[in-house]
Scaffold this motif. Structure first.
Motif, PDB file in Angstrom:
ATOM      1  N   MET A 185       6.299   1.427   9.081  1.00 39.09           N
ATOM      2  CA  MET A 185       4.912   1.015   9.252  1.00 39.09           C
ATOM      3  C   MET A 185       4.034   1.842   8.311  1.00 39.09           C
ATOM      4  SD  MET A 185       2.730  -0.682  11.315  1.00 39.09           S
ATOM      5  CE  MET A 185       0.995  -0.736  11.101  1.00 39.09           C
ATOM      6  N   ASN A 186       3.250   1.167   7.504  1.00 39.95           N
ATOM      7  CA  ASN A 186       2.352   1.845   6.577  1.00 39.95           C
ATOM      8  C   ASN A 186       1.159   2.452   7.308  1.00 39.95           C
ATOM      9  OD1 ASN A 186       3.882   1.052   4.360  1.00 39.95           O
ATOM     10  ND2 ASN A 186       2.713  -0.819   4.082  1.00 39.95           N
ATOM     11  N   ARG A 187       0.721   3.605   6.829  1.00 39.40           N
ATOM     12  CA  ARG A 187      -0.474   4.247   7.372  1.00 39.40           C
ATOM     13  C   ARG A 187      -1.731   3.766   6.661  1.00 39.40           C
ATOM     14  NH1 ARG A 187       0.280   8.988  10.339  1.00 39.40           N
ATOM     15  NH2 ARG A 187       2.445   9.564  10.595  1.00 39.40           N
ATOM     16  N   VAL A 188      -1.551   3.144   5.488  1.00 41.62           N
ATOM     17  CA  VAL A 188      -2.692   2.689   4.707  1.00 41.62           C
ATOM     18  C   VAL A 188      -2.364   1.353   4.048  1.00 41.62           C
ATOM     19  CG1 VAL A 188      -2.004   4.039   2.672  1.00 41.62           C
ATOM     20  CG2 VAL A 188      -4.379   3.367   2.933  1.00 41.62           C
ATOM     21  N   ASP A 189      -3.335   0.462   4.063  1.00 48.32           N
ATOM     22  CA  ASP A 189      -3.250  -0.830   3.389  1.00 48.32           C
ATOM     23  C   ASP A 189      -4.590  -1.080   2.703  1.00 48.32           C
ATOM     24  OD1 ASP A 189      -0.595  -1.926   4.088  1.00 48.32           O
ATOM     25  OD2 ASP A 189      -1.329  -1.831   6.143  1.00 48.32           O
ATOM     26  N   LEU A 190      -4.753  -2.256   2.123  1.00 52.38           N
ATOM     27  CA  LEU A 190      -6.010  -2.533   1.443  1.00 52.38           C
ATOM     28  C   LEU A 190      -6.359  -3.999   1.541  1.00 52.38           C
ATOM     29  CD1 LEU A 190      -5.490  -2.415  -2.416  1.00 52.38           C
ATOM     30  CD2 LEU A 190      -3.647  -2.678  -0.811  1.00 52.38           C
ATOM     31  N   THR A 191      -7.639  -4.279   1.372  1.00 52.69           N
ATOM     32  CA  THR A 191      -8.121  -5.657   1.349  1.00 52.69           C
ATOM     33  C   THR A 191      -7.889  -6.236  -0.045  1.00 52.69           C
ATOM     34  OG1 THR A 191     -10.351  -5.056   0.639  1.00 52.69           O
ATOM     35  CG2 THR A 191      -9.931  -5.095   3.030  1.00 52.69           C
ATOM     36  N   ALA A 192      -8.029  -7.543  -0.153  1.00 51.93           N
ATOM     37  CA  ALA A 192      -7.878  -8.206  -1.451  1.00 51.93           C
ATOM     38  C   ALA A 192      -8.928  -7.703  -2.446  1.00 51.93           C
ATOM     39  CB  ALA A 192      -7.983  -9.720  -1.276  1.00 51.93           C
ATOM     40  N   LYS A 193     -10.152  -7.466  -1.986  1.00 49.15           N
ATOM     41  CA  LYS A 193     -11.211  -6.957  -2.878  1.00 49.15           C
ATOM     42  C   LYS A 193     -10.863  -5.566  -3.391  1.00 49.15           C
ATOM     43  CE  LYS A 193     -15.479  -7.304  -1.604  1.00 49.15           C
ATOM     44  NZ  LYS A 193     -16.739  -7.392  -0.823  1.00 49.15           N
ATOM     45  N   ALA A 194     -10.328  -4.724  -2.518  1.00 49.21           N
ATOM     46  CA  ALA A 194      -9.949  -3.372  -2.939  1.00 49.21           C
ATOM     47  C   ALA A 194      -8.775  -3.428  -3.904  1.00 49.21           C
ATOM     48  CB  ALA A 194      -9.619  -2.514  -1.722  1.00 49.21           C
ATOM     49  N   LYS A 195      -7.841  -4.327  -3.677  1.00 50.62           N
ATOM     50  CA  LYS A 195      -6.701  -4.479  -4.585  1.00 50.62           C
ATOM     51  C   LYS A 195      -7.185  -4.879  -5.971  1.00 50.62           C
ATOM     52  CE  LYS A 195      -2.483  -7.122  -5.316  1.00 50.62           C
ATOM     53  NZ  LYS A 195      -1.540  -8.112  -4.764  1.00 50.62           N
ATOM     54  N   ARG A 223      -5.879  20.353  -2.216  1.00 50.85           N
ATOM     55  CA  ARG A 223      -5.815  21.624  -1.516  1.00 50.85           C
ATOM     56  C   ARG A 223      -4.431  21.778  -0.876  1.00 50.85           C
ATOM     57  NH1 ARG A 223     -10.214  22.685   2.643  1.00 50.85           N
ATOM     58  NH2 ARG A 223      -8.980  21.126   3.711  1.00 50.85           N
ATOM     59  N   TYR A 224      -4.087  23.005  -0.575  1.00 54.69           N
ATOM     60  CA  TYR A 224      -2.835  23.313   0.108  1.00 54.69           C
ATOM     61  C   TYR A 224      -2.774  22.542   1.425  1.00 54.69           C
ATOM     62  CZ  TYR A 224       0.738  26.155   2.423  1.00 54.69           C
ATOM     63  OH  TYR A 224       1.850  26.582   3.084  1.00 54.69           O
ATOM     64  N   LYS A 225      -1.690  21.831   1.620  1.00 54.33           N
ATOM     65  CA  LYS A 225      -1.389  21.053   2.819  1.00 54.33           C
ATOM     66  C   LYS A 225      -2.217  19.788   2.980  1.00 54.33           C
ATOM     67  CE  LYS A 225       1.131  24.346   5.513  1.00 54.33           C
ATOM     68  NZ  LYS A 225       1.440  24.848   6.809  1.00 54.33           N
ATOM     69  N   ASP A 226      -2.902  19.326   1.917  1.00 53.88           N
ATOM     70  CA  ASP A 226      -3.477  17.989   1.979  1.00 53.88           C
ATOM     71  C   ASP A 226      -2.327  17.002   2.140  1.00 53.88           C
ATOM     72  OD1 ASP A 226      -6.147  18.691   1.816  1.00 53.88           O
ATOM     73  OD2 ASP A 226      -6.301  18.337  -0.335  1.00 53.88           O
ATOM     74  N   VAL A 227      -2.638  15.815   2.667  1.00 54.88           N
ATOM     75  CA  VAL A 227      -1.603  14.881   3.097  1.00 54.88           C
ATOM     76  C   VAL A 227      -1.715  13.556   2.350  1.00 54.88           C
ATOM     77  CG1 VAL A 227      -0.667  13.643   5.086  1.00 54.88           C
ATOM     78  CG2 VAL A 227      -1.638  15.931   5.393  1.00 54.88           C
ATOM     79  N   CYS A 228      -0.603  13.102   1.778  1.00 53.50           N
ATOM     80  CA  CYS A 228      -0.532  11.767   1.187  1.00 53.50           C
ATOM     81  C   CYS A 228      -0.055  10.825   2.284  1.00 53.50           C
ATOM     82  CB  CYS A 228       0.417  11.742  -0.003  1.00 53.50           C
ATOM     83  SG  CYS A 228       0.530  10.116  -0.777  1.00 53.50           S
ATOM     84  N   ILE A 229      -0.931   9.920   2.720  1.00 53.70           N
ATOM     85  CA  ILE A 229      -0.579   9.028   3.825  1.00 53.70           C
ATOM     86  C   ILE A 229       0.129   7.765   3.345  1.00 53.70           C
ATOM     87  CG2 ILE A 229      -2.357   9.898   5.375  1.00 53.70           C
ATOM     88  CD1 ILE A 229      -3.994   7.345   4.689  1.00 53.70           C
ATOM     89  N   GLY A 230       0.218   7.580   2.044  1.00 53.73           N
ATOM     90  CA  GLY A 230       0.918   6.414   1.521  1.00 53.73           C
ATOM     91  C   GLY A 230       0.464   6.065   0.124  1.00 53.73           C
ATOM     92  N   GLU A 231       1.024   4.971  -0.351  1.00 51.34           N
ATOM     93  CA  GLU A 231       0.742   4.491  -1.697  1.00 51.34           C
ATOM     94  C   GLU A 231       0.363   3.024  -1.604  1.00 51.34           C
ATOM     95  OE1 GLU A 231       3.588   4.196  -5.371  1.00 51.34           O
ATOM     96  OE2 GLU A 231       3.477   6.295  -4.705  1.00 51.34           O
TER      97      GLU A 231
END
Length: 123
Positions: free
Chosen positions: A1-11, A49-57
């Motif tokens: 399950m993805n933590r992040v998605d996008l709308t068509a406009k954002a894409k 910053r140290y320990k920033d988090v990448c929630i997805g691509e």
């Protein structure tokens, strides 16, 4: 399950920015002003910053979140969207186009929480 998605406009906007600027990254800070909206940068032009988090691509663009903000929102799904407006500042790449990225949030269901993708931590 993805933590992040996008709308068509954002894409569409991300693809336009990638064509113009090359590899990109998104960063959502936890502070005020510019920190209230996701910012788009050329990849490597914003220092994590140290320990920033990448929630997805999304569309090949990593979406990073401030470590403290992630703790607060780790149970929420992020949906990247865009509006026709100029946000709080002018550092993000979409601003010259009269656009501003924004995030819509919703809380994950219990079933979704069991299926979440792993996050990447900046060390």
């Amino acid at each position: 399950m993805n933590r992040v998605d996008l709308t068509a406009k954002a894409k569409d906007l991300l693809l336009e920015l990638k064509e113009k600027h090359g590899d990109l990254m998104l960063y959502q800070a936890g502070g005020c002003c510019e920190g209230t909206q996701p910012q788009c940068f050329r990849k490597g032009e914003f220092y994590l910053r140290y320990k920033d988090v990448c929630i997805g691509e999304i569309e090949g663009v990593e979406f990073w979140v401030d470590k403290d903000l992630f703790e607060y929102w780790k149970h929420a799904h992020f949906e990247l969207d865009v509006i026709d407006a100029i946000g709080a500042g002018g550092f993000s790449l979409e601003v010259p186009l009269g656009k501003t990225f924004k995030v819509n949030y919703r809380i994950f269901t219990q079933d979704e929480l069991q299926q979440l993708s792993e996050v990447k931590i900046n060390l």
